[in-house]
Design a protein around this motif. Structure first.
Motif, PDB file in Angstrom:
ATOM      1  N   LEU A   1       0.949  -1.051  -0.053  1.00 37.07           N
ATOM      2  CA  LEU A   1       0.065  -0.045   0.115  1.00 37.07           C
ATOM      3  C   LEU A   1       0.918   1.440   0.110  1.00 37.07           C
ATOM      4  N   SER A   2       1.766   1.372   0.811  1.00 34.86           N
ATOM      5  CA  SER A   2       2.857   2.361   0.754  1.00 34.86           C
ATOM      6  C   SER A   2       3.614   2.596  -0.394  1.00 34.86           C
ATOM      7  N   ILE A   3       3.766   1.786  -1.251  1.00 36.64           N
ATOM      8  CA  ILE A   3       4.533   1.844  -2.277  1.00 36.64           C
ATOM      9  C   ILE A   3       3.730   2.100  -3.644  1.00 36.64           C
ATOM     10  N   VAL A   4       2.317   1.449  -3.728  1.00 31.79           N
ATOM     11  CA  VAL A   4       1.564   1.611  -4.819  1.00 31.79           C
ATOM     12  C   VAL A   4       0.805   2.970  -4.795  1.00 31.79           C
ATOM     13  N   TYR A   5       0.748   3.449  -3.594  1.00 33.75           N
ATOM     14  CA  TYR A   5       0.032   4.593  -3.478  1.00 33.75           C
ATOM     15  C   TYR A   5       0.849   5.908  -2.718  1.00 33.75           C
ATOM     16  N   ASN A   6       2.092   5.506  -2.812  1.00 37.47           N
ATOM     17  CA  ASN A   6       2.975   6.771  -2.292  1.00 37.47           C
ATOM     18  C   ASN A   6       2.719   7.247  -1.147  1.00 37.47           C
ATOM     19  N   ALA A   7       2.310   6.293  -0.147  1.00 32.44           N
ATOM     20  CA  ALA A   7       1.698   6.883   1.272  1.00 32.44           C
ATOM     21  C   ALA A   7       2.389   6.427   2.478  1.00 32.44           C
ATOM     22  N   LYS A   8       2.468   7.068   3.366  1.00 34.63           N
ATOM     23  CA  LYS A   8       2.677   6.642   4.690  1.00 34.63           C
ATOM     24  C   LYS A   8       1.387   5.945   5.282  1.00 34.63           C
ATOM     25  N   VAL A   9       1.207   4.867   5.696  1.00 32.80           N
ATOM     26  CA  VAL A   9       0.308   3.942   5.992  1.00 32.80           C
ATOM     27  C   VAL A   9       0.385   3.638   7.470  1.00 32.80           C
ATOM     28  N   ILE A  10      -0.646   3.849   8.128  1.00 30.32           N
ATOM     29  CA  ILE A  10      -0.783   3.882   9.747  1.00 30.32           C
ATOM     30  C   ILE A  10      -1.969   2.726   9.751  1.00 30.32           C
ATOM     31  N   SER A  11      -1.544   1.754  10.702  1.00 31.28           N
ATOM     32  CA  SER A  11      -2.513   0.898  11.060  1.00 31.28           C
ATOM     33  C   SER A  11      -2.501   0.369  12.429  1.00 31.28           C
ATOM     34  N   PHE A  12      -3.357   0.094  13.309  1.00 30.10           N
ATOM     35  CA  PHE A  12      -3.471  -0.281  14.430  1.00 30.10           C
ATOM     36  C   PHE A  12      -4.301  -1.739  14.706  1.00 30.10           C
ATOM     37  N   ASP A  13      -3.731  -2.511  15.473  1.00 29.12           N
ATOM     38  CA  ASP A  13      -4.296  -3.679  15.978  1.00 29.12           C
ATOM     39  C   ASP A  13      -5.640  -3.173  16.683  1.00 29.12           C
ATOM     40  N   MET A  14      -6.993  -3.730  16.298  1.00 33.64           N
ATOM     41  CA  MET A  14      -8.026  -3.460  16.894  1.00 33.64           C
ATOM     42  C   MET A  14      -7.993  -3.794  18.568  1.00 33.64           C
TER      43      MET A  14
END
Length: 281
Positions: A92-105
């Motif tokens: 996701l970070s590479i394809v969408y040129n993004a800083k990806v943030i995700s947390f465990d629920m």
């Protein structure tokens, strides 16, 4: 005649299996840190912790790349946890040129607490505010992205905050309607004696996704497989129709795709998502 009477008695005494809130969540805990992927390309991971209550912390990752045009706030589906998603989040970070943030629920992975619908929604707002105030600092646009049960968290943010865009993969309009259609999984002979229904709490639960959809003002994209038998396509369409017509909205149907076969970090789906993101602020 006697056999017919017995059959009729069984039919009229058919019982209902009531699905509770607990049945919607299937948390898996992490007891040790698995070896990280090397990171696709030049991504690297930062561990983060977010206090959400007394002695309760959410734990997550920030996936960074060389540069970022946006932040993607990702909410995963049921039966997942971050340690299973490293390569996907890298992608996701590479394809969408993004800083990806995700947390465990809550109750999943390394996060504290217990999973519940209310906790999931309330935590989603805290996660967005953290990303907006501490990570983005109002400079990078934030795309809120959810899959399956994670679409509830993403939709709640979209209705109560103002993300740059929202992406929902395999979303539903009504929780109870999805549960009731699970009867289709029963063999015909079991369906004669059992029926699956939501319990009273889930019937009364608010806000439902279609209620939240009425408050969406920012661009939103819904993606759904035509062969999804967990959350059938018609519920995704119903949710889409609940979004105000004045809102920039798109719906993508993926032919012959089910609930688990949608790869949003690979073509051709990624091309459609990138095209959508071009229209956002």
């Amino acid at each position: 005649m006697k056999k017919l009477s017995i059959l009729l008695l069984l039919l009229f005494s058919a019982c209902s299996i009531h699905v509770s809130e607990d049945s919607l969540f299937h948390p898996s805990r992490s007891t040790f840190v698995k070896r990280d992927s090397l990171g696709l390309g030049s991504t690297f991971k930062t561990n983060v912790e977010l206090p959400i209550g007394q002695d309760t912390n959410l734990r997550g990752w920030i996936i960074n790349g060389k540069s970022a045009e946006r932040i993607v706030l990702y909410f995963y589906s049921n039966s997942e946890q971050l340690t299973l998603l490293r390569n996907f989040l890298d992608s996701l970070s590479i394809v969408y040129n993004a800083k990806v943030i995700s947390f465990d629920m809550e109750g999943y992975g390394f996060s504290d607490g217990m999973p519940s619908l209310h906790n999931m929604l309330n935590d989603a707002i805290k996660i967005f505010d953290y990303a907006n105030d501490s990570v983005s600092k109002h400079k990078l646009p934030i795309v809120v992205w959810g899959r399956s049960i994670g679409t509830g968290a993403a939709l709640y943010i979209a209705a109560n905050r103002s993300p740059s865009a929202t992406i929902l993969v395999s979303a539903t309009s009504r929780i109870s309607a999805v549960i009731e259609q699970w009867n289709s999984f029963l063999p015909w002979y079991e369906y004669l004696f059992f029926s699956v229904k939501p319990d009273e709490f889930l019937k009364r639960f608010s806000p439902q996704p279609y209620e939240l959809a009425k408050h969406i003002k920012d661009p939103i994209l819904l993606i759904h497989g035509t062969e999804d038998d967990v959350i059938p396509l018609k519920f995704g369409r119903e949710l889409f129709d609940s979004i105000p017509p004045s809102t920039v909205k798109r719906f993508i149907e993926l032919p012959k795709k089910g609930h688990y076969g949608i790869y949003t970090a690979a073509v051709p789906v990624s091309d459609s998502i990138l095209d959508f993101l071009k229209s956002t602020k």
